[in-house]
Design a protein around this motif. Structure first.
Motif, short mmCIF file in Angstrom:
data_model
loop_
_atom_site.label_atom_id
_atom_site.label_comp_id
_atom_site.label_asym_id
_atom_site.label_seq_id
_atom_site.Cartn_x
_atom_site.Cartn_y
_atom_site.Cartn_z
N MET A 29 -4.03 -18.07 -2.74
CA MET A 29 -4.28 -17.63 -4.13
C MET A 29 -4.22 -18.81 -5.08
O MET A 29 -4.96 -18.87 -6.04
CB MET A 29 -3.24 -16.59 -4.56
N ASN A 30 -3.26 -19.70 -4.84
CA ASN A 30 -3.10 -20.88 -5.69
C ASN A 30 -3.21 -20.48 -7.17
O ASN A 30 -3.92 -21.12 -7.95
CB ASN A 30 -4.17 -21.92 -5.32
N ALA A 31 -2.53 -19.37 -7.52
CA ALA A 31 -2.75 -18.77 -8.85
C ALA A 31 -1.89 -19.45 -9.90
O ALA A 31 -0.68 -19.53 -9.75
CB ALA A 31 -2.40 -17.27 -8.79
N SER A 32 -2.55 -19.90 -10.96
CA SER A 32 -1.79 -20.53 -12.05
C SER A 32 -1.33 -19.47 -13.04
O SER A 32 -0.49 -19.72 -13.89
CB SER A 32 -2.64 -21.58 -12.74
N LYS A 33 -1.92 -18.26 -12.96
CA LYS A 33 -1.44 -17.17 -13.82
C LYS A 33 -1.36 -15.89 -12.97
O LYS A 33 -1.98 -15.82 -11.90
CB LYS A 33 -2.35 -17.00 -15.02
N PRO A 34 -0.61 -14.89 -13.46
CA PRO A 34 -0.46 -13.65 -12.68
C PRO A 34 -1.80 -12.95 -12.44
O PRO A 34 -2.67 -12.98 -13.31
CB PRO A 34 0.44 -12.78 -13.56
N VAL A 35 -1.95 -12.36 -11.26
CA VAL A 35 -3.18 -11.63 -10.95
C VAL A 35 -2.83 -10.20 -10.51
O VAL A 35 -1.68 -9.90 -10.21
CB VAL A 35 -4.00 -12.34 -9.83
N ARG A 36 -3.86 -9.34 -10.48
CA ARG A 36 -3.68 -7.94 -10.04
C ARG A 36 -4.00 -7.86 -8.55
O ARG A 36 -5.10 -8.25 -8.12
CB ARG A 36 -4.60 -7.00 -10.81
N ILE A 37 -3.05 -7.35 -7.77
CA ILE A 37 -3.20 -7.33 -6.30
C ILE A 37 -3.07 -5.90 -5.79
O ILE A 37 -2.13 -5.18 -6.17
CB ILE A 37 -2.12 -8.20 -5.63
N LEU A 38 -3.98 -5.50 -4.89
CA LEU A 38 -3.91 -4.19 -4.24
C LEU A 38 -3.54 -4.41 -2.77
O LEU A 38 -4.16 -5.23 -2.10
CB LEU A 38 -5.26 -3.47 -4.33
N GLU A 39 -2.53 -3.65 -2.29
CA GLU A 39 -2.20 -3.73 -0.87
C GLU A 39 -2.23 -2.34 -0.21
O GLU A 39 -1.25 -1.60 -0.25
CB GLU A 39 -0.82 -4.36 -0.61
N PRO A 40 -3.39 -1.97 0.41
CA PRO A 40 -3.40 -0.77 1.25
C PRO A 40 -2.52 -1.03 2.48
O PRO A 40 -2.33 -2.17 2.87
CB PRO A 40 -4.88 -0.64 1.65
N PHE A 41 -1.95 0.00 3.08
CA PHE A 41 -1.03 -0.10 4.24
C PHE A 41 0.22 -0.92 3.84
O PHE A 41 0.67 -1.77 4.61
CB PHE A 41 -1.70 -0.82 5.44
N CYS A 42 0.75 -0.69 2.65
CA CYS A 42 1.81 -1.58 2.13
C CYS A 42 3.16 -1.38 2.80
O CYS A 42 4.04 -2.24 2.69
CB CYS A 42 1.95 -1.41 0.62
N GLY A 43 3.36 -0.23 3.49
CA GLY A 43 4.63 0.00 4.20
C GLY A 43 5.83 -0.07 3.27
O GLY A 43 5.83 0.50 2.16
N THR A 44 6.84 -0.80 3.69
CA THR A 44 8.10 -0.86 2.92
C THR A 44 8.09 -1.99 1.88
O THR A 44 9.13 -2.31 1.32
CB THR A 44 9.29 -1.07 3.87
N GLY A 45 6.94 -2.62 1.69
CA GLY A 45 6.84 -3.64 0.64
C GLY A 45 7.19 -5.05 1.09
O GLY A 45 7.46 -5.92 0.26
N ARG A 46 7.13 -5.29 2.40
CA ARG A 46 7.49 -6.63 2.92
C ARG A 46 6.66 -7.73 2.26
O ARG A 46 7.20 -8.80 1.93
CB ARG A 46 7.25 -6.65 4.45
N ILE A 47 5.36 -7.48 2.05
CA ILE A 47 4.47 -8.47 1.44
C ILE A 47 4.46 -8.32 -0.08
O ILE A 47 4.51 -9.30 -0.83
CB ILE A 47 3.04 -8.31 2.00
N LEU A 48 4.42 -7.05 -0.49
CA LEU A 48 4.21 -6.74 -1.91
C LEU A 48 5.38 -7.18 -2.82
O LEU A 48 5.16 -7.74 -3.90
CB LEU A 48 4.00 -5.23 -1.91
N ILE A 49 6.61 -6.99 -2.36
CA ILE A 49 7.77 -7.28 -3.23
C ILE A 49 7.86 -8.78 -3.55
O ILE A 49 7.98 -9.15 -4.72
CB ILE A 49 9.07 -6.69 -2.63
N PRO A 50 7.78 -9.68 -2.55
CA PRO A 50 7.84 -11.10 -2.92
C PRO A 50 6.71 -11.54 -3.84
O PRO A 50 6.90 -12.42 -4.68
CB PRO A 50 7.77 -11.85 -1.58
#
Ligand SMILES: C[S@@+](CC[C@H](N)C(=O)[O-])C[C@H]1O[C@@H](n2cnc3c(N)ncnc32)[C@H](O)[C@@H]1O
Length: 259
Positions: A29-50
């Motif tokens: 992502m190399n994001a310099s500002k916050p972006v909007r991210i969608l995670e289908p199959f997100c489960g318990t948030g292992r990827i989404l929370i960080p």
């Protein structure tokens, strides 16, 4: 399988602690500002929370009430400003309409192995394209099965220990097995019977059985779906350490841009 008991989500978190893929996504992502991210199959948030902790806006979709309940419990422990950046929605992603207008979409954690056919897997790529803004990016991370007939590794008879196996916080024991009961070599399709034995802390026992369909996906299939549905492949890695894909790779991790 993820919804047979609420404690399965806890056992998932006991087992899946690796976050190398989160580092990889952040590097892409190399994001310099916050972006909007969608995670289908997100489960318990292992990827989404960080990713929310890193400042981004996250929207997670999952069909398992138990996995989402655990994700919500973890989100509730976060600072208010991080909590406000996370939305979780119960949804069967093969049937329902995904929200739109995202900068990044994550199809991570081997999620194509949750689906029983190449058609369902491809439809995720089509739907991902609709959910992204033009110029948005998709991350796709799955085990790679070589193109061609079903590998001998998958043509194995016998009963093997499987997830969910372990002990939850309240002393409930889970012991599970899996057995491949059918396969089609040419079309690379598999049916797996899972048996889950639960012994609750008060001594009650429960047994659940289910059959899962799988299509071990190849790097070539995913690349073709991405290219046919409006994506340009920017990077292809063979592992979560960030090594490029080669003949020895057993993962295929794509970072692709919606044209
Ligand atoms: C292996 S877990 C991965 C969770 C998360 N992406 C990670 O990497 O930690 C797979 C998740 O996909 C969800 N899932 C499977 N099929 C689904 C479907 N058709 N619609 C929505 N969620 C689904 C399961 O409930 C489970 O939470």
């Amino acid at each position: 399988m993820y919804d047979i008991d609420i404690r399965v989500a806890e056992l998932y978190d006991q087992l899946e602690r690796d976050t190398q893929d989160v580092d990889l996504i952040q590097g892409f992502m190399n994001a310099s500002k916050p972006v909007r991210i969608l995670e289908p199959f997100c489960g318990t948030g292992r990827i989404l929370i960080p990713l929310a902790l890193a400042g981004h806006q996250l929207h997670g979709l999952d069909q398992a009430k138990g996995m989402l309940a655990r994700a919500r419990m973890k989100v509730a422990l976060l600072p208010d400003k991080v909590k406000a950046r996370i939305q979780l929605e119960e949804m069967n992603v093969t049937e329902d309409v995904w929200p739109r207008g995202f900068d990044v979409l994550i199809l991570g954690g081997n999620c194509f192995y949750e689906l029983g056919s190449p058609e369902e897997q491809e439809s995720c790529v089509i739907t991902a394209a609709r959910s992204l803004k033009p110029g948005g990016y998709v991350y796709v991370d799955n085990n790679h099965h070589p193109e061609g007939p079903l590998s001998k590794k998958w043509q194995v008879e016998g009963v093997f220990p499987a997830f969910p196996t372990g002990i939850s916080w309240d002393g409930t024991h889970f012991e599970s097995t899996k057995e491949t009961i059918w396969w089609d070599v040419e079309f690379r399709l598999i049916k797996i019977k899972r048996e889950i034995n639960i012994t609750f802390a008060d001594g009650r026992v429960a047994k659940k059985e289910m059959v899962q369909h799988k299509h071990p996906v190849s790097k070539e299939e995913v690349a073709g779906w991405l290219e046919n549905h409006g994506f340009e492949i920017i990077a292809l890695f063979g592992d979560r350490q960030g090594n490029l894909f080669d003949d020895e790779s057993n993962r295929a991790i794509f970072w692709a841009r919606k044209k």
